[in-house]
Design a protein around this motif. Sequence first.
Motif, short mmCIF file in Angstrom:
data_model
loop_
_atom_site.label_atom_id
_atom_site.label_comp_id
_atom_site.label_asym_id
_atom_site.label_seq_id
_atom_site.Cartn_x
_atom_site.Cartn_y
_atom_site.Cartn_z
N THR A 48 0.85 -1.19 0.00
CA THR A 48 0.00 0.00 0.00
C THR A 48 0.88 1.24 0.00
OG1 THR A 48 -0.14 -0.01 2.42
CG2 THR A 48 -1.88 -1.17 1.22
N PHE A 49 0.33 2.32 -0.53
CA PHE A 49 1.07 3.58 -0.55
C PHE A 49 0.09 4.74 -0.60
CE2 PHE A 49 0.53 2.25 -4.92
CZ PHE A 49 0.19 3.41 -5.60
N ALA A 50 0.53 5.88 -0.11
CA ALA A 50 -0.30 7.08 -0.13
C ALA A 50 -0.17 7.79 -1.48
CB ALA A 50 0.12 8.02 1.00
N ASP A 51 -1.10 8.67 -1.74
CA ASP A 51 -1.05 9.48 -2.95
C ASP A 51 0.26 10.26 -2.96
OD1 ASP A 51 -1.36 11.25 -5.03
OD2 ASP A 51 -3.42 11.77 -4.56
N SER A 56 -3.00 17.97 -7.75
CA SER A 56 -3.90 17.02 -8.41
C SER A 56 -3.63 16.91 -9.91
CB SER A 56 -5.35 17.44 -8.18
OG SER A 56 -5.59 18.74 -8.71
N ALA A 57 -3.02 17.93 -10.52
CA ALA A 57 -2.75 17.89 -11.96
C ALA A 57 -1.55 17.01 -12.31
CB ALA A 57 -2.52 19.31 -12.48
N GLU A 58 -0.75 16.63 -11.33
CA GLU A 58 0.43 15.82 -11.61
C GLU A 58 0.03 14.42 -12.05
OE1 GLU A 58 3.99 17.57 -8.84
OE2 GLU A 58 2.48 16.32 -7.85
N ARG A 59 0.92 13.78 -12.83
CA ARG A 59 0.68 12.45 -13.38
C ARG A 59 1.49 11.43 -12.59
NH1 ARG A 59 -0.13 13.60 -18.88
NH2 ARG A 59 -0.67 11.40 -19.21
N VAL A 73 -1.37 -6.61 -13.16
CA VAL A 73 -1.24 -5.57 -12.14
C VAL A 73 -2.62 -4.97 -11.85
CG1 VAL A 73 -0.10 -3.41 -11.54
CG2 VAL A 73 1.10 -5.09 -12.95
N TRP A 74 -2.98 -4.95 -10.56
CA TRP A 74 -4.22 -4.31 -10.10
C TRP A 74 -3.88 -3.15 -9.18
CZ3 TRP A 74 -4.09 -9.54 -11.00
CH2 TRP A 74 -5.17 -10.12 -11.69
N LEU A 75 -4.63 -2.08 -9.28
CA LEU A 75 -4.54 -0.97 -8.34
C LEU A 75 -5.95 -0.69 -7.82
CD1 LEU A 75 -2.56 1.16 -7.12
CD2 LEU A 75 -3.51 2.75 -8.80
N ASN A 76 -6.07 -0.79 -6.52
CA ASN A 76 -7.36 -0.54 -5.87
C ASN A 76 -8.48 -1.38 -6.51
OD1 ASN A 76 -6.08 1.42 -4.26
ND2 ASN A 76 -6.42 2.99 -5.83
N GLY A 77 -8.12 -2.62 -6.83
CA GLY A 77 -9.11 -3.55 -7.36
C GLY A 77 -9.35 -3.47 -8.84
N THR A 78 -8.72 -2.52 -9.53
CA THR A 78 -8.91 -2.35 -10.98
C THR A 78 -7.68 -2.86 -11.72
OG1 THR A 78 -10.31 -0.40 -10.67
CG2 THR A 78 -9.30 -0.69 -12.84
N LEU A 79 -7.91 -3.70 -12.72
CA LEU A 79 -6.81 -4.25 -13.51
C LEU A 79 -6.19 -3.16 -14.38
CD1 LEU A 79 -5.24 -6.82 -14.42
CD2 LEU A 79 -6.95 -7.06 -16.24
N LEU A 80 -4.90 -2.86 -14.13
CA LEU A 80 -4.19 -1.88 -14.95
C LEU A 80 -3.73 -2.48 -16.27
CD1 LEU A 80 -1.94 0.02 -12.36
CD2 LEU A 80 -4.18 0.67 -13.26
N PHE A 94 -1.61 5.74 -13.96
CA PHE A 94 -2.80 5.54 -13.14
C PHE A 94 -3.14 6.83 -12.38
CE2 PHE A 94 0.80 4.66 -10.45
CZ PHE A 94 0.46 5.16 -9.21
N ASP A 95 -4.37 6.86 -11.90
CA ASP A 95 -4.84 7.97 -11.06
C ASP A 95 -4.94 7.47 -9.63
OD1 ASP A 95 -5.17 9.80 -13.19
OD2 ASP A 95 -7.07 8.83 -13.73
#
Length: 629
Positions: A48-51, A56-59, A73-80, A94-95
């Motif tokens: 896990t990691f923090a934002d 907010s405009a950064e990528r 690879v999944w991030l927060n349950g979504t397949l990247l 990713f966002d």
Amino acid sequence: MAGKWTGGIVTGTNGDEPPTVEEWVPVTVPGRSTAFTGADGPIAYRTTFADPRRFSAERTRLTLRGAYGRARVWLNGTLLGEHSPYFVPAQFDFDPQETNELLVVCEPLDESGAGGIYGTDAVPAETGVPGIWWGVELQVRPPTFVSSLAAVPRLTDDGAEIEAEVTVDAGEAIDDAVTLSLRPEGFRGGGSMERVAVRADAGERVTVSKSLEVRDPSLWWPRGYGPQHRYTVRAKVGEESAERTVGLRTIERDEEGLVVNGRRVRVRGINRRPSVGEDASEDVRRAIDANATLVRARGHVPSSDFYAACDEAGLLVWQDIPLAGDEFEFDVDRATALLESIATTYGSHPSLAMYGIRDDPSEPFADPLGSGTLAKLRFRWRAWRASGGHADADAAAVAATVPDDRPVVSVAGQPGLDPAAAHLSPGWRYLEADDVDWLLERYPDLGRVVGDVEAGSLSDTAESSDPTSIPGLDASILERRADGVEASQTVQAATLKTVVEALRRHGSGILVAGTLRDAATGGGVGVLSADGTTKPAFDALADAYEPVQAVLDGPAEPGSVGLALLNETSERVDTTVAWRAGDEGGEISAVADAFVSTPLETVEIPSTASELTLEFAVDGRPVRNSYRL
């Protein structure tokens, strides 16, 4: 990417949904999680990691290096997304949320041979555990940034140029220019700067290219032939930039070996097998200590750190396609795709000297032969029987796709297969080491390009190991050749020394002998133990690889023995060789032209002598060679 990681064996999958893992245990990422050795199925890794953004405009971009196996690879349950092969960096944009869970699942390769050396018994199973081996990086970038930079160097009739290809990821509309600059690294030389227009709407990704002229180019040379000059290309948009370091050189192969920058280069190499705790810079250092000028990455693709270390040290690399074993159908399409991926990922490294397509397609000498006249007849029979039908058209088809900027070895294998590079095992799998002269006289083509000289031994940790359980070591051959640690190491050293010196006397242009380190504890075909401890074979190979060396022109035994002076430099050598055997000795004037083996006088070794030593100097540097009698 710092943080705590856990790992576990996947017990259930559900399409694009995250898999099920019943038990999570602490693991180290990057690295090989040996706790999962032999696991039947995919391995999952999570953290896990923090934002990481300030605005907010950064990528944000995730990069995985060395994700071995089929990586999902999944991030927060979504397949990247998915990724392979392992040696190509996997990148995902990713966002992020305020708190994020990253899940990477590495699934074993199920096709036979698809894992290269990792799918064979030449290395321990823990070496090929699916996982993230080399690195995990989390990047924060501005809305518009340089997404990738490729730099392809080439020499021209007027000097040199570097073709730069820049991809810009435009989070906002852009009407600007990419600034491309070229600077020499660590030496005085001409730099340059160019600008190329780039226009894109918000959300677009565009690619632009430009050739950078290199005035009065300084070349990259292999170690011992000149300096390792390199140039850094930098692409900048706004405050964002990316860099690539390249070298300028040409490399060709003819009947006598390699020609680099128009100059003859004798290749003296050593094989490298992967290990759990591999250290790229340490492996390069030890290869240089062994007087090697090339490392063959056999059956696997090393990390970019390994290539960078070879670039800096001037060490050439023979890069195999990671397909191995003789129990699978060679897949031309897969091999071609892997070769293209290697060329794209590592092609700008000047150390990448040549490609190998297919390794040991069959094993006519899997069952060892003895020695003597009858064994020679049996050797000839097996070689004759194996020769039919082994012109490997599939490997040749893949080799034909290689650009002409690098040589290629279509098939490397044992005698009888008509290999482009021979694997030789006299004194180990068949015959005696001294029979190498007979072998090369009977089959002279075997000595032109040699991809391996095989001989193994036990290590000091072998007292508590069962030789039959040591990966990469044939216990049945070991039992025939030597009993115990010390005896096996003595035989290994003598075998490598005898065969390598003979190949040099016979004018081998490209010679790769032995393996740098054992793949496992207990022993193997390495000249170093798995932990880096030096075996006697290491010093024997280093002596045999001296660019200028005095050697015996026959077996090391009492009686009349001829000497020869090997000179694999581009300069004529004029020296005096002092020899001593027991109470006898003398001095011999020796002159050898560049790249030749020159016969010297015959010496008489007394029957009471136990060792013969040869000593001389080249440019004030002492060189020594010795033989047990």
